[in-house]
Design a protein around this motif. Structure first.
Motif, PDB file in Angstrom:
ATOM      1  N   ILE A  99       0.656  15.571  -6.599  1.00 57.84           N
ATOM      2  CA  ILE A  99       0.119  16.795  -7.198  1.00 57.84           C
ATOM      3  C   ILE A  99      -0.080  17.790  -6.068  1.00 57.84           C
ATOM      4  O   ILE A  99      -0.701  17.479  -5.050  1.00 57.84           O
ATOM      5  N   GLY A 100       0.478  18.982  -6.252  1.00 58.84           N
ATOM      6  CA  GLY A 100       0.416  20.008  -5.209  1.00 58.84           C
ATOM      7  C   GLY A 100      -1.005  20.321  -4.776  1.00 58.84           C
ATOM      8  O   GLY A 100      -1.933  20.317  -5.581  1.00 58.84           O
ATOM      9  N   GLY A 101      -1.170  20.573  -3.513  1.00 54.81           N
ATOM     10  CA  GLY A 101      -2.472  20.938  -2.955  1.00 54.81           C
ATOM     11  C   GLY A 101      -3.239  19.784  -2.359  1.00 54.81           C
ATOM     12  O   GLY A 101      -4.340  19.976  -1.825  1.00 54.81           O
ATOM     13  N   MET A 105      -4.442  12.588  -5.518  1.00 52.84           N
ATOM     14  CA  MET A 105      -3.436  13.614  -5.797  1.00 52.84           C
ATOM     15  C   MET A 105      -2.103  13.280  -5.128  1.00 52.84           C
ATOM     16  O   MET A 105      -1.037  13.490  -5.712  1.00 52.84           O
ATOM     17  N   GLN A 106      -2.158  12.774  -3.912  1.00 54.93           N
ATOM     18  CA  GLN A 106      -0.934  12.419  -3.201  1.00 54.93           C
ATOM     19  C   GLN A 106      -0.186  11.325  -3.960  1.00 54.93           C
ATOM     20  O   GLN A 106       1.033  11.270  -3.944  1.00 54.93           O
ATOM     21  N   SER A 107      -0.923  10.488  -4.691  1.00 58.68           N
ATOM     22  CA  SER A 107      -0.296   9.426  -5.482  1.00 58.68           C
ATOM     23  C   SER A 107       0.092   9.904  -6.881  1.00 58.68           C
ATOM     24  O   SER A 107       0.611   9.119  -7.671  1.00 58.68           O
ATOM     25  N   GLY A 108      -0.200  11.177  -7.189  1.00 59.72           N
ATOM     26  CA  GLY A 108       0.168  11.735  -8.488  1.00 59.72           C
ATOM     27  C   GLY A 108      -0.854  11.494  -9.578  1.00 59.72           C
ATOM     28  O   GLY A 108      -0.541  11.560 -10.761  1.00 59.72           O
ATOM     29  N   ASN A 109      -2.104  11.248  -9.207  1.00 61.47           N
ATOM     30  CA  ASN A 109      -3.154  10.932 -10.183  1.00 61.47           C
ATOM     31  C   ASN A 109      -4.368  11.829  -9.986  1.00 61.47           C
ATOM     32  O   ASN A 109      -4.591  12.345  -8.893  1.00 61.47           O
ATOM     33  N   LEU A 110      -5.154  11.957 -11.054  1.00 59.12           N
ATOM     34  CA  LEU A 110      -6.415  12.689 -10.999  1.00 59.12           C
ATOM     35  C   LEU A 110      -7.521  11.812 -11.576  1.00 59.12           C
ATOM     36  O   LEU A 110      -7.269  11.009 -12.476  1.00 59.12           O
ATOM     37  N   PRO A 111      -8.749  11.968 -11.090  1.00 56.87           N
ATOM     38  CA  PRO A 111      -9.863  11.208 -11.661  1.00 56.87           C
ATOM     39  C   PRO A 111     -10.277  11.810 -13.002  1.00 56.87           C
ATOM     40  O   PRO A 111      -9.916  12.939 -13.333  1.00 56.87           O
TER      41      PRO A 111
END
Length: 151
Positions: free
Chosen positions: A23-25, A73-79
Motif C-alpha cells: 500500500i502506497g505511503g 502496509m508494506q505487506s499490503g494489509n491494513l489493521p
C-alpha cells in the motif's frame, strides 16, 4: 473419471500463493515512526521538564503505531483499527509470528489511555520508569520492522 482427471491441475493458484501489493505511503510511515521514536528518546534523555511522561507515552505510541503500520502496509494489509490491541491482532492475522514475543507488551500499552469512548474514558499517566521500558519496547519494534522490511 480417471485418477489423472481427479488430480488438481498443476497451474492452479492456492490461497497461500496470493500476494498483495504494498500500500502506497508505507515508507512515509516508516520514516515518521523513526522520527517519533527519536523525539521520544531525546526528550526522555535530555528534556524531561518539557517532555512529561504523558507526552513521551504519546510519542512512543505514535512511533509504534507508525512502525507497525509501515510493516502492515508494506505487506499490503491494513489493521481494523489503531489501538495497540488492533495492531497486534492485525499483525497476528496478516503476518503471523512477525511480532515475535512483543504482542502482550504492546497490548499492555492500551491500559494507560482508554479514550475511545468519550463518555467513559480513562487515562493513567505512566511513570518515567515505565516510559524507559516503553522506549525499549519501541526500539525492539523498530528493529523488527526494519529487519522484516529489508527481507
Amino acid at each position: 473419471m480417471t485418477e489423472k482427471q481427479r488430480a488438481a491441475p498443476d497451474n492452479l493458484v492456492g490461497f497461500g500463493d496470493i500476494r498483495r501489493d504494498p500500500i502506497g505511503g508505507w515508507q512515509d510511515f516508516l520514516k515518521e515512526g523513526g522520527q517519533f521514536l527519536a523525539t521520544a528518546v531525546n526528550g526522555h534523555a535530555k528534556r524531561q521538564e518539557v517532555f512529561t511522561a504523558e507526552i513521551l507515552y504519546n510519542l512512543v505510541g505514535m512511533a509504534i503505531e507508525k512502525l507497525v503500520m509501515a510493516l502492515l502496509m508494506q505487506s499490503g494489509n491494513l489493521p481494523y483499527n489503531h489501538t495497540m490491541h488492533d495492531l497486534v491482532e492485525s499483525m497476528e492475522e496478516f503476518l503471523p509470528g512477525d511480532l515475535a514475543n512483543l504482542g502482550e507488551e504492546l497490548k499492555a500499552l492500551d491500559g494507560f489511555q482508554e479514550i475511545c469512548d468519550i463518555a467513559s474514558y480513562n487515562i493513567t499517566p505512566p511513570t518515567m520508569a515505565e516510559i524507559a521500558g516503553m522506549l525499549e519496547l519501541a526500539k525492539e519494534v523498530q528493529t523488527l520492522t526494519l529487519h522484516k522490511i529489508a527481507h
